[in-house]
Structures are given as structure tokens and as C-alpha cells.
Design an enzyme around this catalytic site. Structure first.
Site, short mmCIF file in Angstrom:
data_model
loop_
_atom_site.label_atom_id
_atom_site.label_comp_id
_atom_site.label_asym_id
_atom_site.label_seq_id
_atom_site.Cartn_x
_atom_site.Cartn_y
_atom_site.Cartn_z
N PRO A 1 0.88 -1.26 0.02
CA PRO A 1 0.22 0.02 0.05
C PRO A 1 0.80 1.11 -0.02
CG PRO A 1 0.20 -0.93 2.28
CD PRO A 1 0.92 -1.78 1.33
N CYS B 1 4.34 29.32 -15.74
CA CYS B 1 3.94 29.86 -16.94
C CYS B 1 3.45 28.86 -18.02
CB CYS B 1 5.24 30.57 -17.61
SG CYS B 1 5.37 31.98 -16.40
N1 LLP Z 1 2.98 -1.48 -6.06
C1 LLP Z 1 3.28 -1.30 -7.20
C2 LLP Z 1 4.05 -2.15 -8.07
C3 LLP Z 1 2.93 -0.09 -7.95
O1 LLP Z 1 3.45 0.32 -9.17
C4 LLP Z 1 2.33 0.76 -6.90
C5 LLP Z 1 2.02 2.25 -7.65
C6 LLP Z 1 2.07 0.58 -5.88
C7 LLP Z 1 2.51 -0.68 -5.23
C8 LLP Z 1 1.34 1.54 -4.79
O2 LLP Z 1 -0.10 2.16 -5.20
P1 LLP Z 1 -1.05 2.72 -4.09
O3 LLP Z 1 -1.07 1.61 -3.05
O4 LLP Z 1 -0.14 4.03 -3.85
O5 LLP Z 1 -2.11 3.03 -5.15
N2 LLP Z 1 1.74 9.21 -9.44
C9 LLP Z 1 0.19 8.57 -9.36
C10 LLP Z 1 0.25 7.35 -8.92
C11 LLP Z 1 1.08 6.12 -9.18
C12 LLP Z 1 1.13 4.95 -8.62
C13 LLP Z 1 2.44 3.85 -9.42
N3 LLP Z 1 2.30 2.80 -8.79
C14 LLP Z 1 -0.74 9.55 -8.70
O6 LLP Z 1 -0.38 10.54 -8.08
O7 LLP Z 1 -1.72 9.29 -8.50
#
Ligand code: LLP
Length: 420
Positions: free
Chosen positions: A277, A344
């Protein structure tokens, strides 16, 4: 639940009034609440209480600040890392090496070797040549790399296209249909201790159904692999659980709902489960504090020009993401305004014609739910400073990442002699 609330009409992080931080550190600045991180870490773990054999590895890409990682390491969290840099951070913050999971589609051989030298807990292999390279490096070191094979289950996670990872056209994992043959070949390599399967279908998921469908597919793959005599002892179910960004919006599934679904789907698997997570732990544990520079007339609505910009919080520009905007001084008066930063380009817009509490020049305000994918995605575009971070703990606060001035960045550049 988080620990950002109004007391006597002023927004506080735990017991600290936000104007005190603005005064000490300046704006823009990210502010994290230790109590909120700890609460989220505990609620997530309790949600998984039906699952006995597990590891929770915080996806540190969402918030790699050392102080944050230290707080979570104390909660017994491991780390999901995607680069040598993230691995170094996890280790520096006190995450035990065997609690580190190395994900990512473009690991270099140097990074694989670093993971082996550090004795990390698990490599999530993205495709066969990577697995073969890892096996070779490990074998040469006299080691066996603990690994899973990441599969792409081809399900639509029903999230923003840029953060969806489990459809066939996405770059992640191997197609689940061809996974058995690849698994069998990798399992035969002496340098690999291939233990199971990894899956992650996307981020900010508001719907458990696609996750459940993906996990079901993984379950039948595990059965097929075992039926052909291969050993499967570990499954990594990734991260992805969504969080509320907008006050009043329908709520995403809770960690308890998620945990119940996982417990039901995996009950006969007889494996050790890993969870990764990120957002659900970090998102609502942080805000971005900013000051209103100007209020400028606009055709549709006035522009509230704040001193934070897309380089500090990229999510609205990149994913059309919504972040609630709250004045630090509580007010019942409302206005409709577009909230923009100084960069900008028109993409530097946090909100268009939004109903907000009234703010004027010099007022402080926050963007909420900025603890995940906030500071870590910041840049110095437009030669702005790199935004600092503060951690609050009760009535204390500390700067946990300095503001890096544009001048410091410039000092690392040089004009070669031959241009003179
Ligand atoms: N495991 C893997 C292999 C992942 O690629 C990710 C997120 C996670 C875990 C964690 O996912 P979460 O629990 O945070 O949803 N920058 C984007 C989010 C990119 C997520 C990339 N991978 C945003 O600001 O929404």
C-alpha cells in the site's frame, strides 16, 4: 480519519497551528502528521487481520521522506522500492533488508546486484530476461535470489489511464496466459529461489471488483503451477486501494472491506502474502500549505494565484486530480474561483471555477490529501525552489526535508570551458 482540523477557527496539524509553520519555514511547504501516518498504518494492518502469514511493504514511491519511512518502519512496515535510490532510503530509514520488496519494470543489473548484496527480501521479476539476469548475478555471488514473477492479469482497474497497470497493453508483468511456461523456465535456474507470483493492477482504485477478478486469476494460476509440480509459497498482491480526495464524495472501500475480500479470495491458497500500500497510508497524512499571492480578475471566475505550483504538486496537471482547497482561517463566506500557481503554463491550474472558502491576498490555505505522490513528484521547473517537508508530532514540528533553493540547483551546473 486524519489529524488536520480547525481549532478556534485556525487549521491545525495535530496541535500545531499551520501559521506557526508558515512563519518558521515559509511557503509552499508540505506538512505531514505522524499520528495520521500511524493511524493509517494500524487501520490497514487491522483490515488484514484475517490474514495471518503476511508482510506489509509501504510503497515508498508515494512518500519516500526518511522521517516518514522511519515512522512506518517503527510500525513494522517493510518497503516496496522501485530503484536503487529507494532501496538506499528504505535501508537508511531502518527498514530491515528482508522487509524490502524490489518492484519495477526497468531495474538495472547494478540495482539487482545491490539488492542481492543488501540481502533484500524479494525481487518482483517483470519479464524473463530480467529473471535470467538476476539468476546469473546471484549465481555468480553464490546466492539464490528470492523472487516472484509479476503477471499482467489483463483486467481494467477502472482508474485513470496513467495509473492503470494491469491491462494487457500496459508495460507491466508478463501476460498471465504465458506465465506458466516462463515460471517453469525461471524456476529451473540455480540462482533463483522463485517462490511465487506478484500482481498490481493500478492505483486509486475505488472498486474492489477488478482487484478481485485479478486475484481470482492469480489463484487459478497458482493452482495450475502447483498441478504441474512447481512450488508456489508467496503471492504479492500489490497496492492500489483508493482514498477520498473530495469532501462529501462517495467513499472508497475501507481497508476492512479490502481485507475481507482478500481473505475470502485467498483462503485456500496456503501462501505468504505481501501487500504494497502507498496512497492509503500516506495520502491523507499530508497537506501542502500555500499562501495566496494575488486575486486576479478572470473571464469565468477570479484567479486565486497561490505560491504553490504544478512543480510542487503535479497531480492536478498530470492526472486532472482533485485536491480539496481549504483556507487556514476558517470562514463561512464562499467564493467561486480558479486556483492557479505561478508557473507559466495554463496546466498550472489546481481548480477551475471552484466553490471555496473566501481567501484574499496574504492568506494561507492548504491543498488536502497531498501526502502521497506530492513532494516526491516535485521538480524545480521555472527555476523554483524544491519544496520542503515538515513532520508534526503533537505540539512539535521539524523540517524533515529542506527547501532547496534555485541557487543551489544552479550551483550544480556549469558552463564548459570550450563555450568560453
Ligand atoms: N505496487 C506497485 C508495483 C506500484 O506500481 C504501485 C504504484 C504501488 C504498489 C502503490 O500503489 P498505491 O497503493 O499507492 O495505489 N503518481 C500517481 C500514482 C502512481 C502509482 C504507481 N504505482 C498519482 O499521483 O496518482
Amino acid at each position: 480519519m486524519d489529524h488536520f482540523s480547525y481549532r478556534d477557527g485556525i487549521l491545525h496539524a495535530e496541535d500545531v497551528p499551520l501559521p506557526a509553520i508558515a512563519e518558521a519555514v515559509g511557503t509552499p511547504v508540505y506538512i505531514y502528521s505522524r499520528a495520521t501516518f500511524e493511524r493509517h498504518a494500524r487501520v490497514f494492518r487491522e483490515g488484514l487481520s484475517g490474514i495471518k502469514d503476511k508482510r506489509i511493504a509501504f510503497a515508498i514511491k508515494s512518500n519516500p521522506n526518511l522521517a516518514v519511512l522511519n515512522v512506518l518502519a517503527r510500525e513494522g512496515y517493510g518497503a516496496d522500492v522501485v530503484s536503487g535510490g529507494e532501496m538506499a532510503r528504505a535501508l537508511a530509514a531502518g527498514v530491515p533488508a528482508d522487509g524490502i520488496v524490489f518492484s519495477g519494470v526497468g531495474k538495472t543489473r547494478t540495482e539487482l546486484a545491490m539488492g542481492l548484496d543488501q540481502g533484500i527480501g524479494q525481487f518482483n521479476i517483470e519479464h524473463e530476461p530480467e529473471g535470467a539476469a538476476l539468476a546469473k548475478i546471484a549465481h555468480e555471488k553464490g546466492l539464490r535470489a528470492p523472487a516472484t514473477l509479476r503477471v499482467n492479469p489483463d483486467v481494467d482497474a477502472r482508474t485513470h489511464a496513467k495509473i492503470s497497470t494491469g491491462k494487457a497493453e500496459n508495460k507491466f508483468g508478463v501476460g498471465i496466459d504465458i506465465a506458466p511456461e516462463i515460471y517453469a523456465r525461471l524456476a529451473a535456474l540455480p540462482g533463483l529461489d522463485l517462490r511465487g507470483i506478484a500482481v498490481h493492477i493500478g492505483s486509486q482504485l475505488f472498486d474492489l471488483e477488478p482487484m478481485e477478478a485479478a486475484f481470482e486469476r492469480v489463484g487459478s494460476l497458482v493452482r495450475d503451477l502447483r498441478a504441474s509440480g512447481l512450488s508456489v509459497t508467496h503471492v504479492d498482491l500489490g497496492g492500489g486501494l483508493g482514498i477520498p480526495y473530495k469532501a462529501g464524495e462517495a467513499l472508497p472501500p475501507s481497508p476492512a472491506d479490502y481485507g475481507a475480500m482478500v481473505a475470502r479470495v485467498t483462503k485456500d491458497w496456503d501462501v505468504h502474502l505481501t501487500f504494497e500500500p502507498g496512497r492509503v497510508i500516506a495520502g491523507n497524512a499530508g497537506v501542502l500549505l500555500t499562501e495566496v499571492l494575488w486575486v486576479k480578475p478572470g473571464a469565468a471566475a477570479p484567479f486565486v494565484v497561490v505560491d504553490a505550483a504544478m512543480n510542487d504538486l503535479a497531480r492536478p496537471a498530470m492526472y486532472d486530480a482533485w485536491h480539496d482547497f481549504q483556507p487556514v482561517r476558517e470562514t463561512a463566506e464562499r467564493m467561486t474561483a480558479s486556483i492557479v500557481g505561478p508557473v507559466c503554463e495554463s496546466g498550472d491550474t489546481f481548480a477551475l471555477s471552484r466553490d471555496i472558502g473566501v481567501v484574499g491576498e496574504g492568506d494561507l490555505a492548504v491543498f488536502r490529501t497531498a501526502g502521497a505522490y506530492g513532494a516526491t513528484m516535485a521538480s524545480t521547473y521555472n527555476s523554483r525552489s524544491l519544496v520542503p517537508e515538515v513532520l508534526v508530532d503533537g505540539d512539535k514540528f521539524a523540517v524533515v526535508a529542506d527547501r532547496i533553493a534555485a541557487g543551489t540547483i544552479m550551483a550544480a551546473e556549469r558552463v564548459p570551458d570550450w563555450l568560453d
